[in-house]
Scaffold this active site. Structure first.
Site, PDB file in Angstrom:
ATOM      1  N   ALA A 165       0.808  -1.205  -0.052  1.00 46.55           N
ATOM      2  CA  ALA A 165       0.187  -0.131   0.056  1.00 46.55           C
ATOM      3  C   ALA A 165       0.922   1.233   0.046  1.00 46.55           C
ATOM      4  CB  ALA A 165      -0.801   0.050   1.159  1.00 46.55           C
ATOM      5  N   GLY A 209       0.187  -5.221   0.684  1.00 51.15           N
ATOM      6  CA  GLY A 209      -1.176  -5.340  -0.062  1.00 51.15           C
ATOM      7  C   GLY A 209      -0.807  -5.813  -1.497  1.00 51.15           C
ATOM      8  N   GLU A 212      -1.658  -9.320  -0.931  1.00 54.77           N
ATOM      9  CA  GLU A 212      -3.223  -9.487  -0.688  1.00 54.77           C
ATOM     10  C   GLU A 212      -3.820  -9.486  -1.847  1.00 54.77           C
ATOM     11  OE1 GLU A 212      -3.404  -7.885   4.079  1.00 54.77           O
ATOM     12  OE2 GLU A 212      -2.915  -6.422   2.252  1.00 54.77           O
ATOM     13  N   GLU A 232       3.948  -5.474   7.161  1.00 54.49           N
ATOM     14  CA  GLU A 232       3.263  -4.396   7.824  1.00 54.49           C
ATOM     15  C   GLU A 232       3.813  -4.322   9.172  1.00 54.49           C
ATOM     16  OE1 GLU A 232       0.510  -5.962   4.509  1.00 54.49           O
ATOM     17  OE2 GLU A 232       1.796  -6.676   5.987  1.00 54.49           O
TER      18      GLU A 232
END
Length: 360
Positions: A165, A209, A212, A232
């Site tokens: 992200a 992300g 994911e 993260e």
């Protein structure tokens, strides 16, 4: 009922052959002005119904539908691939962060094609900002609405599928900001709303992300240089878009805990394949072509069967007990005997020929 006349123009540019004006009429109930984009699905259906899908493609420009005649010879030279900037449900005129192309088989030109979404933020290693995901979500919805497409492939660059992200976008958010907007909830629409099969073709880093996002696909192919990770915890947070949920279902608790708790344990492509996260590993240069080839094979099957197969696997594997999943599988299996594709598929098998599925 109101009847509106829509004028289609053949535009002589790029892959287009000549200038013509062809009037077509369409009856559609509307209280005010017809917005061109809202009837694109109907127009595409008309093209397919009249066997013109390989000859023309449609796009909306300034509330006018432009019907483009494709130069078949040039299209073959370009590996039967073309790019379109707009989609059937879009208010956008272009994508800033992804490239959207469509690919069709040379050997089976009448079968459905593959929609390829390529993340295109090379300077940030395809960091996933809100704007990037808006483009991804929109592109997947566009391809899901496109009757000429039977499978979707999503990929990045050779260096990075997506490196996570966008930290600069998140760094100053408060709990209230994250909670009130239900941050990342919209990301799941890629997995939840897409009924067509999706393949993630992962080269380079798929971190946070990015990892994911790859797990939202139905199949993951990896290049030999791929690395999967959930770092993260190094930022004082945890995965927020499936990293603690989808990952544990794919590779088990122990490896998931090691990846999530250390933040520096990355799965190589080979390890990811051994763990079951990845289906196959390819040389980096061959990865996207391999994913498209598999996508074309999937697209050649009946859409009714592929949609129900995806529904059964996802529901049974993630949301139901074994007995509930087996019951759902049987009901979906039974339901396909009401389709014309089931009759055609079994008849073709008995007659020793290829089936011609009509998605009915």
């Amino acid at each position: 009922n109101q009847t509106s006349i829509i004028t289609f123009s053949f535009s002589a540019q790029n892959m287009l052959a000549r200038n013509l004006m062809v009037p077509l009429s369409i009856a559609r109930r509307r209280s005010n002005n017809i917005i061109a984009r809202s009837i694109l699905p109907d127009m595409r259906y008309c093209l397919e119904h009249n066997n013109l899908r390989r000859t023309y493609f449609l796009e909306a420009r300034n509330n006018t539908i432009v019907m483009n005649k494709i130069d078949q010879q040039q299209q073959q030279q370009q590996n039967r691939c073309f790019t379109t900037e707009t989609g059937s449900t879009s208010k956008k005129d272009n994508y800033s962060n992804v490239l959207l192309t469509r690919h069709f088989s040379e050997t089976q030109p009448t079968t459905k094609g593959v929609g390829l979404i390529t993340l295109n933020r090379p300077k940030t290693f395809n960091a996933l900002s809100d704007a990037v995901f808006d483009d991804i979500i929109h592109a997947t919805r566009t391809l899901n609405d496109d009757s000429s497409i039977g499978c979707i492939v999503i990929t990045g660059s050779k260096k990075a599928f997506a490196a996570g992200a966008d930290i600069s976008e998140m760094s100053n958010k408060s709990f209230a900001d994250a909670y009130k907007t239900d941050m990342f909830a919209g990301w799941n629409s890629v997995a939840q709303e897409g009924r067509k099969p999706m393949i993630a073709a992962v080269n380079g880093y798929a971190l946070g992300g990015g990892c994911e996002l790859s797990m939202m696909a139905d199949i993951i192919y990896a290049g030999e240089n791929a690395k999967f990770g959930q770092p993260e915890i190094n930022l004082g947070i945890i995965p927020g878009a499936g990293g603690t949920q989808r990952l544990v279902r794919a590779i088990g608790k122990s490896k998931t805990m090691e990846m999530v708790l250390t933040g520096d344990f990355f799965l190589s492509a080979e390890d990811a394949e051994r763990c079951g996260l990845v289906s196959k590993v390819f040389p980096a240069d061959d990865l996207v072509d391999a994913a498209i080839s598999t996508g074309l094979k999937i697209a050649s099957k009946g859409r009714m069967a592929s949609m129900t197969a995806k529904e059964a696997v996802n529901a049974g594997g993630f949301e139901m007990s074994l007995s509930e999943g087996l019951r759902l599988e049987r009901r979906l299996f039974h339901s396909l005997f009401a389709t014309k594709d089931q009759k055609e598929g079994m008849k073709a098998f008995l007659e020793k020929r290829d089936a011609e599925f009509k998605d009915e």
